[in-house]
Structure formats: C-alpha cells, structure tokens
Design a protein around this motif. Structure first.
Motif, mmCIF file in Angstrom:
data_model
loop_
_atom_site.group_PDB
_atom_site.id
_atom_site.type_symbol
_atom_site.label_atom_id
_atom_site.label_comp_id
_atom_site.label_asym_id
_atom_site.label_seq_id
_atom_site.Cartn_x
_atom_site.Cartn_y
_atom_site.Cartn_z
ATOM 1 N N SER A 67 0.841 -1.203 0.000
ATOM 2 C CA SER A 67 0.000 0.000 0.000
ATOM 3 C C SER A 67 0.873 1.249 0.000
ATOM 4 C CB SER A 67 -0.920 0.001 1.227
ATOM 5 O OG SER A 67 -0.435 0.888 2.198
ATOM 6 N N GLY A 68 0.406 2.239 -0.730
ATOM 7 C CA GLY A 68 1.132 3.504 -0.783
ATOM 8 C C GLY A 68 1.211 4.178 0.574
ATOM 9 N N PHE A 69 0.213 3.933 1.431
ATOM 10 C CA PHE A 69 0.169 4.602 2.730
ATOM 11 C C PHE A 69 1.395 4.265 3.577
ATOM 12 C CE2 PHE A 69 -4.480 4.366 1.843
ATOM 13 C CZ PHE A 69 -4.655 5.734 1.709
ATOM 14 N N TRP A 70 1.728 2.968 3.597
ATOM 15 C CA TRP A 70 2.885 2.557 4.404
ATOM 16 C C TRP A 70 4.147 3.240 3.920
ATOM 17 C CZ3 TRP A 70 5.104 0.595 8.581
ATOM 18 C CH2 TRP A 70 6.426 0.192 8.474
ATOM 19 N N TRP A 71 4.377 3.195 2.591
ATOM 20 C CA TRP A 71 5.643 3.737 2.080
ATOM 21 C C TRP A 71 5.698 5.245 2.242
ATOM 22 C CZ3 TRP A 71 9.284 0.550 2.197
ATOM 23 C CH2 TRP A 71 9.042 -0.811 1.918
ATOM 24 N N GLU A 72 4.534 5.906 2.082
ATOM 25 C CA GLU A 72 4.512 7.340 2.300
ATOM 26 C C GLU A 72 4.863 7.658 3.754
ATOM 27 O OE1 GLU A 72 1.461 10.645 0.792
ATOM 28 O OE2 GLU A 72 0.764 9.563 2.541
ATOM 29 N N ALA A 73 4.214 6.928 4.682
ATOM 30 C CA ALA A 73 4.485 7.153 6.107
ATOM 31 C C ALA A 73 5.944 6.829 6.421
ATOM 32 C CB ALA A 73 3.549 6.299 6.960
ATOM 33 N N PHE A 74 6.450 5.773 5.798
ATOM 34 C CA PHE A 74 7.832 5.364 6.045
ATOM 35 C C PHE A 74 8.794 6.471 5.592
ATOM 36 C CE2 PHE A 74 11.718 3.068 4.784
ATOM 37 C CZ PHE A 74 12.015 2.461 5.977
#
Lengths: 294, 279
Positions: A67-74
């Motif tokens: 998911s894009g959310f994880w990588w963005e948050a990371f």
C-alpha cells in the motif's frame, strides 16, 4: 574455600532474586504482547467483523507493504528522523559548548535549556500549533489553517517542534562527553598553534565520539517513533503521518487489529534494524556492551 | 583590570549567546502561558502579550470534572508507576552494580532492548489483551505499560548511581556479620537515597509525559490522563473553541514539572547523562 563458594552462591542467588521482579515485569508486558502482535498480524481480525477472524498467513503484511500509505508514512518518518536528528546534533553541540564554556550566566542557561525537556510533549505541540495558526480561535478543524495544511511546511513545523523539545536532551548527553575531554590536551594543541576550529575538529570531536554515538542512537530511535507532535500538529493529514500514526489510525480509526498489528511488527523490525546498525557502528561503545561488572 | 575592553567584549558576546539560548527555550512556553491568560474575546488577536488578563480559562477547566478527574488520574497513575518502577529498578540495579551473578549482561541487554522498543508495537496487543482482562480504561491498564517502559531508565540511572557508592562500607558491614541482604537494607539503601530520588523524578516525568498509551488504552474519564484529556477537550459550547481551556490545562500540568526541573536541575542533569555516558 567452601565458605567462599557458599558466599558466592548466596550472592548469585540474591542477584537473581533482586532482578527477578523487574525481568518478569518487562518480559510479561513486552515479550508476550509482541508475540501476540505477531499472532494477530497473521490473522484477519477486524473488530467490526469479529466473526470473520481467521488465519491469513502473510496477507496483512502483503497488504501493508503493497500500500502507498505505508511507504509514504515510512518516507515521512525517515525524513523527519534524519533531518531532526542532524539539526539536533548541530544545535545540541552548540548548546553543549555554550553550557561548557559560558563564562557568565551558566546556571541560567542550564535551567533554560532543561525547560523543554520538562514540558509535556503534547503541551509543547499545542503551543506550536497555536503559534502557527493564523486567526487563533477559528480552528474548527485543523484542515482550515494555512501552514499546517501544506505538506512541506507542515513537515518542517513538525521537525521544528521535535527539535525544540529534544535538543536539550542531546545537548546534555554531549555536554557529558565534552566534560571528558581533558583540558591539558586542548591546551597542548593550542600551544602547538592549532586554531579554535582545528582544536574542536581534531581533538574534541574524536574524544567525544562515544558520547556522540550514544546520543545519536537514542535520538534516532526516539525520532523514528515520533507520534505526539504529529498527532497534535496535523493528525497526520496531508501526508505528514509517521509510521506510528499509521499504526494508530489502523487500530483506532479502522479498528483493524490484523493490519494494525502487522504495522506494529514492521515498526518493531525497523527499530531493530536501526539499533543493530548503530551497535555494529559503535563496536564497544554501545551502552549495553561495556563491562558492567563491579 | 576587571573590565578590560577585551573582557568586556567577551562578556557582551556571552550575554548575546545566553540571551539567544534562553529565548529559544522560553518562546513556546511563554506563548502557551500568554494564551491561557487571554480573555476569550481577545484569544484570536495573535498578540504575544495578553491585552486583557483573565483567569477565566482556569476557572473554566476547574469548573467541570473532565479536567479535575484527568488531573487526579495523571497524578495517581504517575505516582504509583514511579513507586513500583523505582522499587523494582532499585532491586535490579543494586544487583547489577554490586553483585556477581550470571545473566547480568542479559538483564542489561533486555532492558536496553525495551528502552528502544517502539511503544506503538505494544499498543495493538495491549489494547486487545487489556480489553480481555478487563484492564482497559483502568488505572492499572496504564500503570502496567508505564512501569515497564520506565524500568530500563530506572535500572540504568540507578546502577550508574550505585556504582559511585563507597564499597568499603558494605564490606565493613559484612565483616561485622551482616548478610548481603542486611548490607543492602541498612548500609547501601540510605546512601543510595539521592540517586533513587533523582531516578524517581525522571521516571515521574516520563509517565507524566506519555500520550500514546494514554489515548490508546483509555476511553472515558475513568483513567484518561491530562495529556490525553486535553487532546479531547471541547469548548464549553459548540461554537467556542477549546484553545483557552487547552492552554490553561497545559500550563497547569507544566507548572509542577517546571518546578521540579528548576529545584533539582543538577540532579536531573546527572541522572539523564549517567545512564548514557559513562566510563
């Protein structure tokens, strides 16, 4: 001979006895829940649909990592960590030198520097939030105001709040390292004609290396876990959420324990990797590795 | 002699540097204090000093039980956690600093690991476990994670302090026939009191400061502490912003810590740095 070994045995038993409660508490409250989180992360477990709970293998991890959310948050977390720790190191070093060398007003500086450490993070975060809000009092939801709704500005302000709050801690650790630099060595370098900057770079810095590394390790791990400041300043909106915010949202907004636990485990792994990398870098300077015997 | 131009220049330079440092540390603190004393009508004027001073915000937060209840929770939970963590930490730190036994490195390693542990990783399992055990939204539900996460801090700081205690006194007590347990209770404990006290302050600040567990493991005023409560503050009417209340509540929970820090700054500096940087 036998009396001595009897005494040693007694000492050993007392040692275990005294450590047992602390060890039991730490294991019961961290090891068991972590294993449980690992278990939850392998299951579909949504509190809104508890009857659908079942084993899904690594599906939760696949879902998070794709998911894009994880990588963005990371990415946001890494950015905040790297920038704030770098700024803190520079500022903290400056503060430490000021506290170390100040010829007047040293108590006042020391006191002032300790204040941010004592202030509750949430309180400081609210102070910053209101400070950056044009038209205080019309803050129906934080999405309405200017700098904190812009992705980059908001990240900058989060870093500022983080730096303000934790630089004193960094400065104190560095000050302790600074105090270990022998005055004679510096004076000898001065006699040899080294400039102020050369003395700092060639004498002080190498001698402070262990203190710097410890301070960096503590702060890097701490910054990677950033939560309070973001929660208050932006609630993670506009792509400013850290991995901790993401985990929290999945647990308490989406009530998805399976996905939330997978995120928790991934954060744990990240922190473990950072700690491991630092300890490799440290070698013997790692805080747990020195001989702590009597 | 005492005021040569060079010296005066140095003094001037240090004054500038010191002022900058003090301003850096005080600026956000002053801002929240100023907000808390602002009249609701002037709250949004953005001026750095309140134009009309008022205690209304303070009266407001103490008028309802939402804040007072949270304050009681904060004080109670932080105090109990501190007492338990420092007690267990003292026992373990004494063993680490004074006794020879296998597994000591393991203890140090474990506590270091826990100090590095990301709290968010514990939130999801603890949330589920505590709901199951009926600990969710209770004092115990917060005390348990607080004392766990402050134990490494307590063990590190205390063992650093304990290493400074003169060994010979304990030996003398043993020569006089005291058992190791008696030596601990009668000789070392009184000597260790200052270190224990310092550690207690640090642990208390740690518990007082927590936000993540406080918002995750509570749902009502039964156990919600002040940092969590102010995040959930609403204005006294739906058209009123909680800014003033939040600022006042923030000042109320900041004052005791600031007083602590000012009174015990020397100890706090020693405590903060002893665990991390030592020979």
């Amino acid at each position: 001979m036998t009396r001595l070994s009897e005494g040693a045995r007694q000492e050993r038993r007392l040692g275990w006895l005294l450590c047992a409660p602390a060890v039991l508490v730490m294991l019961a409250v961290t090891a068991y829940p972590v294993l449980y989180a690992l278990y939850l992360s392998l299951h579909r477990y949504d509190l809104r649909f508890p009857q659908l709970a079942r084993f899904v293998g690594l599906d939760n991890y696949a879902a998070v990592l794709s998911s894009g959310f994880w990588w963005e948050a990371f990415q946001v977390t890494c950015l905040i960590t790297v920038v704030s720790v770098a700024v803190e190191l520079a500022l903290g070093m400056g503060l430490a030198v000021v506290m170390h060398r100040a010829i007047l007003g040293r108590p006042a500086v020391r006191t002032a520097v300790l204040l941010p450490y004592g202030i509750v993070t949430v309180v400081a975060a609210f102070s910053w939030q209101y400070a950056w809000t044009p038209g205080i009092g019309y803050l129906v939801d934080s999405a309405g105001e200017a700098p904190l709704t812009d992705h980059w500005k908001a990240i900058g302000l989060i870093i500022l709040a983080e730096v303000w709050k934790t630089t004193p801690f960094m400065a104190l650790l560095l000050l302790a390292g600074l105090a270990l630099v022998p005055e004679e060595t510096l004076r000898a370098a001065m006699v040899d004609g080294a400039t102020r900057w050369q003395r700092f770079r060639l004498v002080t810095l190498p001698l402070m290396k262990p203190a710097i590394l410890v301070a960096l390790l503590f702060r890097t791990l701490d910054a990677f876990r950033i939560f309070d400041n973001i929660y208050v300043l932006t609630q993670g909106s506009n792509g400013t959420g850290s991995v901790s915010i993401l985990g929290y949202d999945n647990l308490f907004t989406a009530l998805n324990l399976g996905i939330g636990s997978a995120i928790s485990v991934l954060i744990f792994l990240c922190v473990a990797v950072i700690a491991f990398a630092f300890i490799r870098l440290f070698g013997t300077a790692a805080p747990g590795s020195e001989d702590t015997g009597r | 002699m005492s005021t040569s131009p060079a010296q005066r220049r140095r003094i001037a330079r240090w004054s500038v540097v010191n002022t900058a440092v003090v301003l850096y540390a005080l600026f956000p603190v002053w801002w929240i204090v100023a907000l808390s004393f602002k009249d609701p009508a002037t709250l949004s004027d953005g001026s750095f000093v309140p134009r009309r001073w008022t205690l209304e915000n303070y009266r407001g937060i103490f008028a309802t039980s939402e804040f007072t209840r949270a304050l009681v929770n904060s004080i109670g939970i932080a105090l109990i956690s501190t007492v338990v963590a420092v007690t267990l930490g003292t026992m373990a730190a004494y063993a680490v600093a004074r006794l020879r036994f296998p597994g000591k490195r393991l203890l140090i390693g474990t506590s270091l690991l826990i100090a590095m542990f990301p709290p968010i990783s514990l939130v999801s399992p603890l949330f589920d476990i505590e709901r199951f055990l009926g600990l969710f939204d209770t004092w115990a539900g917060l005390i348990i994670p607080y004392m766990t996460f402050s134990l490494p801090l307590a063990i590190y700081t205390l063992s650093a302090f304990f290493r400074e205690i003169p060994w010979d006194l304990e030996k003398a007590a043993k020569v006089d026939g005291a058992t190791p347990a008696q030596a601990f209770r009668l000789v070392i404990a009184p000597l260790a009191a200052p270190g224990v006290f310092t550690t207690a302050i640090l642990v208390f600040i740690f518990c007082w400061n927590d936000f993540l567990f406080a918002i995750s493991l509570t749902s009502t005023t039964a156990a919600r502490t002040v940092p969590a409560a102010i995040a959930f503050f609403t204005g006294s009417s739906q058209f009123q912003q909680p800014t003033g209340s939040i600022a006042a509540a923030a000042v109320v929970i900041t004052v005791p810590i600031v007083v602590f820090v000012l009174l015990f700054q020397r100890r706090i500096v020693a405590g903060l740095t002893s665990g991390a940087v030592k020979g």
